[in-house]
Motif scaffolding. Structure first.
Motif, mmCIF file in Angstrom:
data_model
loop_
_atom_site.group_PDB
_atom_site.id
_atom_site.type_symbol
_atom_site.label_atom_id
_atom_site.label_comp_id
_atom_site.label_asym_id
_atom_site.label_seq_id
_atom_site.Cartn_x
_atom_site.Cartn_y
_atom_site.Cartn_z
ATOM 1 N N LEU A 100 0.842 -1.204 0.000
ATOM 2 C CA LEU A 100 0.000 0.000 0.000
ATOM 3 C C LEU A 100 0.872 1.246 0.000
ATOM 4 O O LEU A 100 1.926 1.276 0.639
ATOM 5 N N PRO A 101 0.439 2.300 -0.693
ATOM 6 C CA PRO A 101 1.231 3.533 -0.696
ATOM 7 C C PRO A 101 1.221 4.213 0.672
ATOM 8 O O PRO A 101 0.329 3.981 1.496
ATOM 9 N N ALA A 102 2.198 5.060 0.903
ATOM 10 C CA ALA A 102 2.365 5.719 2.202
ATOM 11 C C ALA A 102 1.166 6.587 2.558
ATOM 12 O O ALA A 102 0.817 6.714 3.734
ATOM 13 N N TRP A 103 0.508 7.203 1.583
ATOM 14 C CA TRP A 103 -0.622 8.076 1.901
ATOM 15 C C TRP A 103 -1.825 7.285 2.399
ATOM 16 O O TRP A 103 -2.684 7.831 3.079
ATOM 17 N N ILE A 104 -1.919 5.991 2.101
ATOM 18 C CA ILE A 104 -2.976 5.158 2.682
ATOM 19 C C ILE A 104 -2.563 4.695 4.076
ATOM 20 O O ILE A 104 -3.385 4.616 4.979
ATOM 21 N N LYS A 105 -1.299 4.423 4.264
ATOM 22 C CA LYS A 105 -0.802 3.958 5.558
ATOM 23 C C LYS A 105 -0.783 5.061 6.604
ATOM 24 O O LYS A 105 -0.821 4.789 7.795
ATOM 25 N N SER A 106 -0.736 6.300 6.168
ATOM 26 C CA SER A 106 -0.625 7.421 7.085
ATOM 27 C C SER A 106 -1.888 7.581 7.932
ATOM 28 O O SER A 106 -3.005 7.554 7.425
ATOM 29 N N GLY A 107 -1.692 7.795 9.225
ATOM 30 C CA GLY A 107 -2.819 7.987 10.133
ATOM 31 C C GLY A 107 -3.498 9.331 9.964
ATOM 32 O O GLY A 107 -4.673 9.483 10.301
ATOM 33 N N LYS A 108 -2.800 10.316 9.423
ATOM 34 C CA LYS A 108 -3.396 11.648 9.294
ATOM 35 C C LYS A 108 -4.478 11.692 8.211
ATOM 36 O O LYS A 108 -5.312 12.581 8.211
ATOM 37 N N ASN A 109 -4.476 10.722 7.298
ATOM 38 C CA ASN A 109 -5.493 10.665 6.246
ATOM 39 C C ASN A 109 -6.654 9.738 6.602
ATOM 40 O O ASN A 109 -7.540 9.524 5.779
ATOM 41 N N ARG A 110 -6.657 9.171 7.805
ATOM 42 C CA ARG A 110 -7.603 8.124 8.173
ATOM 43 C C ARG A 110 -9.059 8.538 7.949
ATOM 44 O O ARG A 110 -9.824 7.840 7.284
ATOM 45 N N GLU A 111 -9.484 9.659 8.505
ATOM 46 C CA GLU A 111 -10.890 10.068 8.419
ATOM 47 C C GLU A 111 -11.317 10.324 6.972
ATOM 48 O O GLU A 111 -12.384 9.899 6.547
ATOM 49 N N ASP A 112 -10.474 11.037 6.221
ATOM 50 C CA ASP A 112 -10.813 11.334 4.829
ATOM 51 C C ASP A 112 -10.836 10.071 3.972
ATOM 52 O O ASP A 112 -11.684 9.917 3.095
ATOM 53 N N LEU A 113 -9.901 9.161 4.233
ATOM 54 C CA LEU A 113 -9.879 7.899 3.493
ATOM 55 C C LEU A 113 -11.109 7.052 3.807
ATOM 56 O O LEU A 113 -11.687 6.438 2.911
ATOM 57 N N LEU A 114 -11.523 7.030 5.068
ATOM 58 C CA LEU A 114 -12.714 6.264 5.425
ATOM 59 C C LEU A 114 -13.960 6.826 4.751
ATOM 60 O O LEU A 114 -14.842 6.079 4.327
ATOM 61 N N ARG A 115 -14.036 8.156 4.608
ATOM 62 C CA ARG A 115 -15.156 8.760 3.890
ATOM 63 C C ARG A 115 -15.111 8.372 2.403
ATOM 64 O O ARG A 115 -16.135 8.048 1.810
ATOM 65 N N ALA A 116 -13.926 8.406 1.811
ATOM 66 C CA ALA A 116 -13.793 8.034 0.398
ATOM 67 C C ALA A 116 -14.117 6.554 0.197
ATOM 68 O O ALA A 116 -14.775 6.185 -0.787
ATOM 69 N N LEU A 117 -13.702 5.694 1.130
ATOM 70 C CA LEU A 117 -14.008 4.267 1.024
ATOM 71 C C LEU A 117 -15.500 4.016 1.220
ATOM 72 O O LEU A 117 -16.071 3.115 0.606
ATOM 73 N N ALA A 118 -16.156 4.825 2.055
ATOM 74 C CA ALA A 118 -17.607 4.704 2.227
ATOM 75 C C ALA A 118 -18.335 5.072 0.938
ATOM 76 O O ALA A 118 -19.361 4.467 0.594
#
Length: 193
Positions: free
Chosen positions: A161-179
Protein backbone atom coordinates in the motif's frame (compact mmCIF):
# COMPACT_ATOMS: atom_id res chain seq x y z
CA UNK A 1 -6.43 9.73 22.29
CA UNK A 2 -9.98 9.29 23.44
CA UNK A 3 -10.93 7.01 20.55
CA UNK A 4 -10.98 3.27 20.72
CA UNK A 5 -9.18 2.14 17.55
CA UNK A 6 -9.43 -1.39 16.23
CA UNK A 7 -6.54 -3.75 15.57
CA UNK A 8 -5.74 -5.00 12.07
CA UNK A 9 -4.14 -8.45 11.91
CA UNK A 10 -3.00 -9.34 8.43
CA UNK A 11 -2.80 -13.05 9.21
CA UNK A 12 -6.57 -13.10 9.84
CA UNK A 13 -7.40 -11.72 6.37
CA UNK A 14 -8.84 -14.23 3.86
CA UNK A 15 -6.81 -12.81 0.93
CA UNK A 16 -3.22 -11.76 1.50
CA UNK A 17 -1.99 -11.23 -2.06
CA UNK A 18 -3.41 -9.22 -4.99
CA UNK A 19 -3.51 -12.34 -7.15
CA UNK A 20 -5.79 -13.99 -4.60
CA UNK A 21 -8.89 -12.08 -5.69
CA UNK A 22 -11.05 -14.14 -8.04
CA UNK A 23 -12.77 -11.27 -9.82
CA UNK A 24 -12.77 -7.52 -10.33
CA UNK A 25 -15.69 -5.14 -10.73
CA UNK A 26 -15.32 -2.98 -13.84
CA UNK A 27 -17.32 -0.68 -16.11
CA UNK A 28 -19.02 -2.48 -18.99
CA UNK A 29 -17.65 -1.17 -22.31
CA UNK A 30 -21.12 -1.34 -23.88
CA UNK A 31 -23.57 0.05 -21.27
CA UNK A 32 -21.16 1.53 -18.65
CA UNK A 33 -22.92 -0.43 -15.89
CA UNK A 34 -21.08 -2.72 -13.46
CA UNK A 35 -19.55 -5.83 -15.04
CA UNK A 36 -17.42 -8.64 -13.64
CA UNK A 37 -13.99 -9.56 -14.94
CA UNK A 38 -12.85 -13.09 -14.13
CA UNK A 39 -9.54 -14.24 -15.54
CA UNK A 40 -9.93 -13.59 -19.28
CA UNK A 41 -13.67 -12.98 -19.45
CA UNK A 42 -15.73 -9.86 -18.91
CA UNK A 43 -19.45 -10.35 -18.26
CA UNK A 44 -22.12 -7.69 -17.79
CA UNK A 45 -25.37 -8.63 -16.07
CA UNK A 46 -27.24 -5.59 -17.39
CA UNK A 47 -26.72 -5.86 -21.14
CA UNK A 48 -25.43 -9.47 -21.31
CA UNK A 49 -22.17 -8.29 -22.87
CA UNK A 50 -19.35 -10.81 -22.75
CA UNK A 51 -15.91 -10.58 -24.24
CA UNK A 52 -12.53 -12.23 -24.17
CA UNK A 53 -10.13 -9.61 -22.94
CA UNK A 54 -6.99 -11.31 -24.17
CA UNK A 55 -7.33 -12.86 -27.54
CA UNK A 56 -4.83 -15.41 -28.62
CA UNK A 57 -2.22 -13.80 -30.87
CA UNK A 58 -2.34 -14.66 -34.51
CA UNK A 59 0.49 -16.89 -35.58
CA UNK A 60 2.97 -14.92 -37.65
CA UNK A 61 4.55 -16.73 -40.54
CA UNK A 62 8.15 -17.51 -39.73
CA UNK A 63 10.50 -16.28 -42.39
CA UNK A 64 13.75 -18.13 -42.87
CA UNK A 65 16.93 -16.27 -41.98
CA UNK A 66 18.37 -14.28 -44.85
CA UNK A 67 22.00 -14.58 -45.79
CA UNK A 68 23.72 -11.27 -46.50
CA UNK A 69 26.52 -11.23 -49.06
CA UNK A 70 28.81 -8.28 -49.65
CA UNK A 71 27.76 -6.45 -52.85
CA UNK A 72 31.39 -5.44 -53.52
CA UNK A 73 33.39 -8.67 -53.15
CA UNK A 74 30.59 -11.26 -52.80
CA UNK A 75 31.80 -12.54 -49.42
CA UNK A 76 29.54 -13.80 -46.64
CA UNK A 77 28.75 -10.94 -44.21
CA UNK A 78 26.11 -12.45 -41.88
CA UNK A 79 22.53 -13.60 -41.45
CA UNK A 80 19.48 -11.87 -40.08
CA UNK A 81 15.73 -12.25 -39.94
CA UNK A 82 13.59 -9.50 -41.35
CA UNK A 83 11.50 -9.38 -38.14
CA UNK A 84 14.57 -8.54 -36.05
CA UNK A 85 16.19 -5.14 -36.11
CA UNK A 86 19.07 -5.09 -38.57
CA UNK A 87 22.38 -4.60 -36.84
CA UNK A 88 25.45 -3.04 -38.44
CA UNK A 89 26.96 -5.30 -41.08
CA UNK A 90 30.61 -5.10 -42.15
CA UNK A 91 32.52 -7.10 -44.72
CA UNK A 92 35.91 -8.28 -43.44
CA UNK A 93 37.32 -8.51 -46.94
CA UNK A 94 36.72 -5.11 -48.51
CA UNK A 95 35.34 -3.05 -45.60
CA UNK A 96 31.86 -2.52 -47.04
CA UNK A 97 29.43 -1.54 -44.22
CA UNK A 98 25.67 -1.36 -43.90
CA UNK A 99 24.29 0.81 -41.12
CA UNK A 100 21.00 -0.09 -39.44
CA UNK A 101 17.91 1.79 -40.53
CA UNK A 102 16.82 4.64 -38.31
CA UNK A 103 14.43 3.66 -35.54
CA UNK A 104 10.79 4.31 -36.17
CA UNK A 105 9.41 7.38 -34.40
CA UNK A 106 7.69 6.88 -31.07
CA UNK A 107 4.21 5.47 -31.53
CA UNK A 108 1.21 6.38 -29.42
CA UNK A 109 0.52 3.84 -26.68
CA UNK A 110 -2.05 1.17 -27.39
CA UNK A 111 -5.50 1.56 -25.93
CA UNK A 112 -5.77 -0.11 -22.56
CA UNK A 113 -7.36 -3.52 -22.99
CA UNK A 114 -8.67 -3.60 -19.42
CA UNK A 115 -11.94 -1.95 -18.56
CA UNK A 116 -11.94 0.85 -15.98
CA UNK A 117 -12.46 -0.31 -12.39
CA UNK A 118 -15.93 0.19 -10.91
CA UNK A 119 -14.59 1.02 -7.44
CA UNK A 120 -12.23 3.88 -8.25
CA UNK A 121 -12.19 7.48 -7.08
CA UNK A 122 -9.86 10.44 -6.85
CA UNK A 123 -8.37 11.14 -3.41
CA UNK A 124 -6.37 14.36 -3.28
CA UNK A 125 -5.03 13.89 -6.78
CA UNK A 126 -4.23 10.20 -6.30
CA UNK A 127 -6.23 7.20 -7.45
CA UNK A 128 -7.95 5.25 -4.68
CA UNK A 129 -9.29 1.94 -5.99
CA UNK A 130 -10.45 -1.51 -4.99
CA UNK A 131 -10.85 -4.57 -7.20
CA UNK A 132 -14.00 -5.90 -5.54
CA UNK A 133 -15.97 -5.95 -2.29
CA UNK A 134 -13.38 -8.18 -0.55
CA UNK A 135 -10.57 -5.79 -1.45
CA UNK A 136 -12.67 -2.85 -0.31
CA UNK A 137 -13.34 -4.56 3.05
CA UNK A 138 -9.61 -5.18 3.40
CA UNK A 139 -8.84 -1.49 2.78
CA UNK A 140 -11.56 -0.34 5.20
CA UNK A 141 -10.23 -2.62 7.95
CA UNK A 142 -6.64 -1.51 7.32
CA UNK A 143 -7.37 2.22 7.26
CA UNK A 144 -9.69 2.12 10.30
CA UNK A 145 -7.18 0.22 12.43
CA UNK A 146 -5.05 2.09 14.90
CA UNK A 147 -2.71 -0.85 15.44
CA UNK A 148 -1.62 -2.81 12.38
CA UNK A 149 -0.02 -6.21 12.70
CA UNK A 150 1.41 -6.86 9.23
CA UNK A 151 4.00 -9.17 7.72
CA UNK A 152 7.59 -7.88 7.66
CA UNK A 153 8.00 -9.12 4.09
CA UNK A 154 7.21 -7.00 1.03
CA UNK A 155 4.87 -9.47 -0.65
CA UNK A 156 1.45 -8.90 0.85
CA UNK A 157 -1.26 -6.37 -0.01
CA UNK A 158 -0.67 -4.35 3.16
CA UNK A 159 3.06 -4.08 2.53
CA UNK A 160 2.45 -2.74 -0.99
CA UNK A 161 0.00 0.00 0.00
CA UNK A 162 1.23 3.53 -0.70
CA UNK A 163 2.37 5.72 2.20
CA UNK A 164 -0.62 8.08 1.90
CA UNK A 165 -2.98 5.16 2.68
CA UNK A 166 -0.80 3.96 5.56
CA UNK A 167 -0.63 7.42 7.08
CA UNK A 168 -2.82 7.99 10.13
CA UNK A 169 -3.40 11.65 9.29
CA UNK A 170 -5.49 10.67 6.25
CA UNK A 171 -7.60 8.12 8.17
CA UNK A 172 -10.89 10.07 8.42
CA UNK A 173 -10.81 11.33 4.83
CA UNK A 174 -9.88 7.90 3.49
CA UNK A 175 -12.71 6.26 5.43
CA UNK A 176 -15.16 8.76 3.89
CA UNK A 177 -13.79 8.03 0.40
CA UNK A 178 -14.01 4.27 1.02
CA UNK A 179 -17.61 4.70 2.23
CA UNK A 180 -18.41 6.41 -1.10
CA UNK A 181 -16.92 3.41 -2.91
CA UNK A 182 -18.95 1.08 -0.69
CA UNK A 183 -22.11 3.00 -1.68
CA UNK A 184 -21.39 2.23 -5.37
CA UNK A 185 -21.72 -1.50 -4.71
CA UNK A 186 -25.11 -3.03 -5.51
CA UNK A 187 -26.94 -4.85 -2.74
CA UNK A 188 -27.10 -8.14 -4.65
CA UNK A 189 -23.46 -8.50 -5.59
CA UNK A 190 -22.71 -11.97 -6.99
CA UNK A 191 -20.80 -14.29 -4.65
CA UNK A 192 -17.14 -14.95 -5.23
CA UNK A 193 -16.33 -18.32 -6.77
Amino acid sequence: MGRNLTKFVEADQPVKYMGGFDYALVHCPRCDDMAIRRQRHLTCGSCAFTDRLRREPKAKPVEPPQIVMCPECNRYVGTYRSDLRLQRLRCRGCGWAKEPAANRPWAAPKRNQWAQLWLETDFRGKSLWALNDQHLSFLEAYVAAGVRDVSPFNRTIASRLPAWIKSGKNREDLLRALAKLRARLPENIPPAR
